[in-house]
Design a protein around this motif. Sequence first.
Motif, PDB file in Angstrom:
ATOM      1  N   ALA A 140       0.824  -1.210   0.000  1.00 17.01           N
ATOM      2  CA  ALA A 140       0.000   0.000   0.000  1.00 17.01           C
ATOM      3  C   ALA A 140       0.859   1.261   0.000  1.00 17.01           C
ATOM      4  CB  ALA A 140      -0.935  -0.005   1.203  1.00 17.01           C
ATOM      5  N   ALA A 141       1.985   1.217   0.712  1.00 17.72           N
ATOM      6  CA  ALA A 141       2.861   2.381   0.761  1.00 17.72           C
ATOM      7  C   ALA A 141       3.503   2.643  -0.601  1.00 17.72           C
ATOM      8  CB  ALA A 141       3.938   2.180   1.828  1.00 17.72           C
ATOM      9  N   ASN A 142       3.981   1.595  -1.262  1.00 18.68           N
ATOM     10  CA  ASN A 142       4.539   1.774  -2.596  1.00 18.68           C
ATOM     11  C   ASN A 142       3.487   2.255  -3.584  1.00 18.68           C
ATOM     12  OD1 ASN A 142       7.294   1.127  -2.303  1.00 18.68           O
ATOM     13  ND2 ASN A 142       6.877  -1.060  -2.334  1.00 18.68           N
ATOM     14  N   THR A 143       2.275   1.748  -3.455  1.00 22.77           N
ATOM     15  CA  THR A 143       1.209   2.167  -4.363  1.00 22.77           C
ATOM     16  C   THR A 143       0.877   3.642  -4.175  1.00 22.77           C
ATOM     17  OG1 THR A 143       0.295  -0.080  -4.370  1.00 22.77           O
ATOM     18  CG2 THR A 143      -1.145   1.690  -5.123  1.00 22.77           C
ATOM     19  N   HIS A 258      11.308   7.531  -6.116  1.00 21.25           N
ATOM     20  CA  HIS A 258      10.574   6.859  -5.034  1.00 21.25           C
ATOM     21  C   HIS A 258      11.489   5.837  -4.385  1.00 21.25           C
ATOM     22  CE1 HIS A 258       7.420   4.800  -2.806  1.00 21.25           C
ATOM     23  NE2 HIS A 258       7.836   3.650  -3.322  1.00 21.25           N
ATOM     24  N   VAL A 259      11.492   5.773  -3.052  1.00 15.70           N
ATOM     25  CA  VAL A 259      12.340   4.831  -2.321  1.00 15.70           C
ATOM     26  C   VAL A 259      11.472   3.791  -1.628  1.00 15.70           C
ATOM     27  CG1 VAL A 259      14.036   4.528  -0.487  1.00 15.70           C
ATOM     28  CG2 VAL A 259      14.119   6.570  -1.940  1.00 15.70           C
ATOM     29  N   TRP A 286       8.583   7.943  -0.202  1.00 21.21           N
ATOM     30  CA  TRP A 286       9.217   6.849   0.525  1.00 21.21           C
ATOM     31  C   TRP A 286       8.144   5.883   1.028  1.00 21.21           C
ATOM     32  CZ3 TRP A 286       9.723  12.004   1.232  1.00 21.21           C
ATOM     33  CH2 TRP A 286      10.980  12.598   1.031  1.00 21.21           C
ATOM     34  N   ALA A 287       8.447   4.590   1.014  1.00 19.59           N
ATOM     35  CA  ALA A 287       7.594   3.570   1.606  1.00 19.59           C
ATOM     36  C   ALA A 287       8.366   2.893   2.727  1.00 19.59           C
ATOM     37  CB  ALA A 287       7.183   2.536   0.556  1.00 19.59           C
ATOM     38  N   CYS A 305       5.516  11.493   1.485  1.00 19.30           N
ATOM     39  CA  CYS A 305       5.649  12.216   0.219  1.00 19.30           C
ATOM     40  C   CYS A 305       6.176  13.619   0.489  1.00 19.30           C
ATOM     41  CB  CYS A 305       4.313  12.282  -0.512  1.00 19.30           C
ATOM     42  SG  CYS A 305       4.420  13.020  -2.169  1.00 19.30           S
ATOM     43  N   ALA A 306       7.194  14.020  -0.266  1.00 17.58           N
ATOM     44  CA  ALA A 306       7.791  15.341  -0.095  1.00 17.58           C
ATOM     45  C   ALA A 306       6.838  16.447  -0.521  1.00 17.58           C
ATOM     46  CB  ALA A 306       9.095  15.428  -0.896  1.00 17.58           C
ATOM     47  N   ARG A 307       5.824  16.113  -1.304  1.00  9.41           N
ATOM     48  CA  ARG A 307       4.841  17.084  -1.783  1.00  9.41           C
ATOM     49  C   ARG A 307       3.463  16.694  -1.266  1.00  9.41           C
ATOM     50  NH1 ARG A 307       5.921  19.324  -6.942  1.00  9.41           N
ATOM     51  NH2 ARG A 307       3.792  20.114  -6.769  1.00  9.41           N
ATOM     52  N   PRO A 308       3.058  17.185  -0.078  1.00  7.00           N
ATOM     53  CA  PRO A 308       1.750  16.810   0.451  1.00  7.00           C
ATOM     54  C   PRO A 308       0.593  17.119  -0.494  1.00  7.00           C
ATOM     55  CG  PRO A 308       3.071  17.886   2.148  1.00  7.00           C
ATOM     56  CD  PRO A 308       3.827  18.030   0.859  1.00  7.00           C
TER      57      PRO A 308
END
Length: 463
Positions: A140-143, A258-259, A286-287, A305-308
């Motif tokens: 879910a985090a990667n998605t 993306h990390v 990041w996930a 996410c760096a961009r909320p």
Amino acid sequence: MDELRHLFRRAADHAADYRLSLPDRPVGVPVDQAVLNEAFAGPLPDAPTPPERVLAELVAAAEPGLVATAGPRYFGFVVGGASPAATAADMLAAGWDQIAFNAVTSPAAVAAETAAGTWLKELLGIPATASTGFVTGGQAANTAGLAAARHQVLADAGWDVERRGLPGAPAVRVFAGAERHATIDRSLRLLGLGTDALHPVSTGPQGAIDPDALAAALRDAGPGPSIVCLQAGNVNTGACDDLRRACDLVHRHGGWAHVDGAFGLWAAASPTTRHLVDGLETADSWACDGHKWLNLPYDTAFAFCARPDVHAAAMSYAAAYLVGSGGAPAGADLTAESSRRARGFAVWAGLRELGRDGVAALVERCCALARRFADGLSAAGFEVVNDVVLNQVLVGFGDDARTDRVVAAVQTDGTCWAGGTTWRGRRLMRISVSNATTTEADVDRSVAAIARLAQGIGGELVH
């Protein structure tokens, strides 16, 4: 009300008894799945059943099929056991039964997520201005991270993917290491980008992405929407990509970095391992899992996410009846779930229990125990094939067939549990040390059991 109190106390007693038994009980035992299924089966009764009887029946049916994944000698699938405070908080969360959709459905749940998200970013070195979505796991985090990436790289190309979808959109290229985690591919399928969009990049000796190969791939691809998936913690070896150099390359080509740091991102929490993830703060998303190395209950993970604004644009929605939506992104605005359990309570409690020093010590201790595992198995005559830089150990016991037999014997024996994997064309035992309660004695006992079982299995050793 006394009956409810008694029922809840009985459930807590059962849970505590199980946890206290973990150091001594077999980690995994052979189970006849058909017999276990039958214990749960049978017709649904017509009449109601008293709750206390239901609880007793559940315990009796489940007990033979429980695997001691929360115990100190479970070394499979990078699983950590949930800490006492986090587990107790999760029990409270179940009792409170909050809907963590937004601050209207549960002000406390959103407050806990906000505070815990701040602490997580401080521990991991992620910019304080980043958003934090509390999700179920690395998938879910990667998605969520890749959904934000898809939004931004297509917006940069003049395409509104949330409104127009993907038909007719500029093609999105996705670059990832050849040894990426399989959830990356699945996320691309779920997001409609498809695995054909994926351009595998060669990796170095330990499975980290080759920066020169990444530079060449980006250069050869030319202009266009690009997403690069990097990795902190190769699932087999623990190796980490050169995040600083890779993120710089990605951004020079106008892409999104993306990390996937499901467990390896926690290297940032310790001064002794932080250099392995140098430059992580320069990524775009990041996930990271909590139920792995942070020892939080299942299911707990984080999408940063760096961009909320981009994070919310990719994941949120609004409706006239949803009171409280449309404000600062929080809760369900940052995840793919509307009906969300309040997992932030356990995260907050687990972090308070450990503190900054405790998290660092947890990372350092697991790394030291992984090295102890490697040293012990090497001394016993077996082949450790990876550089043990984090908590992952890969071991060979000769040919592939013999290694698989050793893995199966270990899983049946019950002293400890480790999984099998294929890496660089070889079948290997994969040992992941992630539990806060694991001791040197647990490692030594496990090494002795593995050696005993391996010596009883025929085949030629490779030293």
